[in-house]
Design a protein around this motif. Structure first.
Motif, short mmCIF file in Angstrom:
data_model
loop_
_atom_site.label_atom_id
_atom_site.label_comp_id
_atom_site.label_asym_id
_atom_site.label_seq_id
_atom_site.Cartn_x
_atom_site.Cartn_y
_atom_site.Cartn_z
N VAL A 374 0.84 -1.20 0.00
CA VAL A 374 0.00 0.00 0.00
C VAL A 374 0.87 1.24 0.00
O VAL A 374 2.02 1.22 0.43
CB VAL A 374 -0.95 0.02 1.21
CG1 VAL A 374 -1.85 -1.20 1.21
CG2 VAL A 374 -0.18 0.12 2.51
N ASN A 375 0.32 2.33 -0.49
CA ASN A 375 1.00 3.61 -0.52
C ASN A 375 -0.02 4.68 -0.14
O ASN A 375 -0.76 5.18 -0.99
CB ASN A 375 1.59 3.87 -1.92
CG ASN A 375 2.44 5.13 -1.96
OD1 ASN A 375 2.30 6.03 -1.14
ND2 ASN A 375 3.34 5.20 -2.93
N THR A 384 -8.73 0.39 -0.97
CA THR A 384 -8.59 0.63 -2.42
C THR A 384 -7.89 -0.54 -3.09
O THR A 384 -8.33 -1.02 -4.14
CB THR A 384 -7.78 1.92 -2.65
OG1 THR A 384 -8.34 2.99 -1.91
CG2 THR A 384 -7.74 2.27 -4.14
N ALA A 385 -6.80 -1.00 -2.47
CA ALA A 385 -6.04 -2.11 -3.05
C ALA A 385 -6.87 -3.39 -3.08
O ALA A 385 -6.85 -4.14 -4.07
CB ALA A 385 -4.77 -2.33 -2.24
N LEU A 386 -7.63 -3.64 -2.01
CA LEU A 386 -8.44 -4.86 -1.93
C LEU A 386 -9.55 -4.84 -2.98
O LEU A 386 -9.85 -5.86 -3.61
CB LEU A 386 -9.02 -4.98 -0.53
CG LEU A 386 -9.75 -6.28 -0.17
CD1 LEU A 386 -8.86 -7.48 -0.46
CD2 LEU A 386 -10.16 -6.26 1.29
N ARG A 387 -10.15 -3.68 -3.19
CA ARG A 387 -11.21 -3.55 -4.20
C ARG A 387 -10.65 -3.84 -5.60
O ARG A 387 -11.29 -4.55 -6.39
CB ARG A 387 -11.80 -2.14 -4.14
CG ARG A 387 -13.09 -1.98 -4.92
CD ARG A 387 -13.67 -0.60 -4.74
NE ARG A 387 -14.22 -0.39 -3.39
CZ ARG A 387 -13.68 0.42 -2.49
NH1 ARG A 387 -12.56 1.08 -2.76
NH2 ARG A 387 -14.22 0.56 -1.30
N SER A 388 -9.45 -3.33 -5.88
CA SER A 388 -8.83 -3.57 -7.19
C SER A 388 -8.37 -5.02 -7.31
O SER A 388 -8.41 -5.62 -8.40
CB SER A 388 -7.63 -2.64 -7.39
OG SER A 388 -8.02 -1.29 -7.35
N LEU A 389 -7.94 -5.59 -6.19
CA LEU A 389 -7.40 -6.95 -6.20
C LEU A 389 -8.46 -7.97 -6.58
O LEU A 389 -8.16 -9.01 -7.19
CB LEU A 389 -6.85 -7.28 -4.81
CG LEU A 389 -5.84 -8.43 -4.71
CD1 LEU A 389 -4.62 -8.16 -5.58
CD2 LEU A 389 -5.41 -8.61 -3.26
N VAL A 399 -4.72 -9.91 3.48
CA VAL A 399 -4.74 -8.47 3.76
C VAL A 399 -3.92 -8.25 5.02
O VAL A 399 -4.21 -8.85 6.07
CB VAL A 399 -6.18 -7.96 3.96
CG1 VAL A 399 -6.17 -6.44 4.15
CG2 VAL A 399 -7.04 -8.34 2.78
N GLY A 400 -2.91 -7.41 4.94
CA GLY A 400 -2.00 -7.21 6.07
C GLY A 400 -2.70 -6.92 7.38
O GLY A 400 -2.35 -7.47 8.41
N ILE A 410 -15.25 -4.97 2.63
CA ILE A 410 -14.80 -5.56 1.36
C ILE A 410 -14.26 -6.96 1.59
O ILE A 410 -14.49 -7.88 0.79
CB ILE A 410 -13.71 -4.66 0.71
CG1 ILE A 410 -14.29 -3.29 0.36
CG2 ILE A 410 -13.16 -5.33 -0.56
CD1 ILE A 410 -13.24 -2.28 -0.05
N ALA A 411 -13.52 -7.17 2.72
CA ALA A 411 -12.99 -8.49 3.05
C ALA A 411 -14.13 -9.49 3.25
O ALA A 411 -14.06 -10.64 2.78
CB ALA A 411 -12.12 -8.41 4.29
#
Length: 572
Positions: A374-375, A384-389, A399-400, A410-411
């Motif tokens: 993540v950034n 955001t990253a999970l939604r794109s993933l 997920v960390g 989302i999870a």
């Protein structure tokens, strides 16, 4: 500076005889020894070595004959600030001790009052008029050793030479080596000190390095097996240079001293890469630096090596083979949650599945797994990253950490749509994860439908195998163990030895609490049952608590009962 007249002075032997320090026979014996065995030692050195007189007596006699004051110098009559007037190398090479300075007059202790060339050099370097007193080599060196570690220059060369720094290379970018062993040997004391601290932290299995300035003290501590211990206290004057060197290595702004900064250092040791996460924080007495040591080689454990009981290991393996659902690993910071997740991912890794992770940061690269970092600065957060993933066709997602409502929802949705999701939470026990998800805004029926297991864990220090011994604990501890359902016949503890730094502990092992909700508990979650009832039902159904798992390892002689109670005392 007054010059010393050295002509027509009485020879040392005659001087000592006249002052009745030695006898003529003793002088003759010493001279014969000097001549027969070709000694390169001076007469005075031989007389001291043979026990005829002391060095103090010889120097006192010489000082008297040359009209120079004699003094038995020591730390109490020396102003440490005056030492900085002359270079450290000069002081050590010529055995010179600046004592004090009044206006432009510098008083210096020397062991050779007749060396006028040395006195001229002291005057030239210091820019002061020089007044000398005579003292012994031994006293001068002892006083120098007391104060020089607090002078401007800190000599780490001896430590570096002893340790060797074998197979240790610093890297300023991942792709370019900036030094080799020969170059390390020629670097400045500050660079050598930083290299030494990093090298030893990895070698001693430290998880963190703390560099802490105080008002008049600079302290470096390592965290080993979860506990901090003091490694060294470099000179306080080195603090700014030390922090600047670390900032340069981690590509931080050395001019910024008022705001916190985070960066990283990449290290190669014994051919393997090691990441060092740097955090710099401004404090009352300067910037404090904490460096987290991340050794991927020590993170890739197998599940068998993590301390699971046979029953928990079998059950956890069944859980991670599920086609979908959420598996959570909980515990405080530093309890080994990521290590457990990495071990699980490594076991599930194969060509037939697409495993993707979202981490902050990526602590260990695993071949065959797609890992994303993540950034937050760029807006690329967990949610955001999970939604794109989810558009990357994953089978298993790690997920960390579930930190907020968006990530939690989302999870849960990912788990309900055919994905196995692994993540971490900060809770005191395993059933507490249910309450935490509800607090994050996940609906109770969604928690009940998606949650398939929670593993709570703690890392507990193991008894040192080298100094392990039987002992009889207090009666109160025995009763506490019996009340918890444990049956420990023999208790063990470490008495302390060199291998464990006299702590009695060496290495750590995890204790676990594995919560796998059945249909009845899921129904309780849907109905909004409180945590106490859910936990009681889980224990009734066979869940082993953290404390009970720890007591089992006490019975096996792996852990001390004190460590288990310290680590799991909040769990009843």
């Amino acid at each position: 500076m007054s010059r010393i007249a050295i002509g027509n002075k009485m020879p040392l032997g005659e001087l000592l005889i006249e002052r009745e320090i030695v006898t003529a026979e003793q002088i003759e014996t010493a001279l014969a020894e000097q001549k027969d065995k070709g000694h390169r030692k001076l007469l005075g050195e031989l007389l001291v070595e043979m026990g005829y007189c002391t060095e103090n007596q010889i120097v006192s006699a010489l000082a008297h004959t040359y009209g120079v004051p004699y003094a038995q110098v020591g730390p109490k009559i020396c102003d440490p600030k005056v030492l900085e007037i002359l270079p450290r190398e000069f002081l050590e090479e010529h055995v010179v001790l600046p004592l004090f300075k009044v206006h432009d007059m510098l008083t210096v202790a020397v062991s050779e009052p007749t060396n006028v060339f040395l006195l001229d050099e002291i005057e030239r370097i210091s820019g002061c008029s020089v007044q000398i007193v005579c003292s012994t080599n031994k006293d001068i060196k002892a006083t120098l050793q007391t104060y020089l570690p607090a002078a401007n220059v800190f000599v780490i060369d001896d430590i570096i030479d002893e340790e060797g720094l074998e197979d240790f290379t610093l890297i300023e970018s991942i792709t370019q080596d900036i030094s080799n062993l020969e170059e390390i040997a020629g670097q400045s004391p500050v660079v050598k000190l930083v290299n030494y601290l990093l090298y030893n932290a990895v070698r001693e299995n430290a998880s963190d390095i703390h560099i802490e300035p105080d008002d008049k003290k600079l302290r470096v501590r390592y965290r080993v097996d979860g506990k901090l211990y003091e490694k060294m206290c470099p000179p306080h004057q080195m603090h700014s240079a030390l922090v600047s060197r670390i900032k340069i290595m981690s590509e931080l702004d050395i001019a910024q001293r008022r705001l916190p900064q985070d960066g990283g250092i990449h290290v190669l040791m014994e051919g393997r890469p090691i990441d060092l996460r740097v955090s710099v924080m401004p404090g009352n007495f300067g910037e404090k630096v904490v460096i987290r040591v991340i050794d991927p080689h020590k993170m890739l454990y197998s599940l068998e090596s993590l301390g699971f009981t046979v029953e928990n290991l079998q059950l956890f393996r069944q859980v991670i083979q599920a086609p979908n659902g959420i598996v959570l690993v909980t515990g405080p910071t530093g309890s080994g949650k990521n290590t457990t997740l990495y071990a699980a991912l490594t076991e599930m890794n194969s060509e037939e599945v697409n495993i993707c992770t979202v981490e902050d940061p990526v602590e260990c690269n695993i071949t065959g797994i797609n890992q994303f970092q993540v950034n937050q600065t760029a807006g690329f957060e967990f949610s955001t990253a999970l939604r794109s993933l989810l558009r990357q066709d994953p089978d298993i997602i790690m997920v960390g950490e579930i930190r907020d409502q968006a990530t939690a929802n989302i999870a849960v949705q990912a788990a309900l749509t055919g994905h196995l999701v692994l993540s971490t939470l900060h809770t005191n026990d395993a059933p507490g994860a249910v309450t935490r998800l509800l607090d994050l805004g996940v609906a109770p029926y969604l928690v009940g439908a998606s949650l398939i297991a929670v593993l709570a864990q703690r890392l507990v220090r193991k008894i040192c195998a080298n100094c392990k011994t039987e002992y009889e604990p207090p009666v109160s501890l025995r009763k506490l163990v019996e009340k918890a359902g444990g049956k420990v016949e023999t208790f063990y503890r470490g008495v302390g030895c060199k291998k464990c730094r006299n702590t009695g502990y060496a290495g750590r092992i995890a204790i676990h609490e594995l919560f796998v909700p059945d249909d009845e508990i899921k129904e309780m979650i849907n109905e909004g049952a409180n945590l106490k009832k859910i936990r009681a039902k889980a224990l009734q159904g066979g869940m082993v608590s953290l404390q009970s798992d720890g007591i089992g390892k006490v019975e096996a002689g792996i852990l001390s009962i004190e460590e288990v109670l310290r680590t799991a005392q909040m769990i009843v």
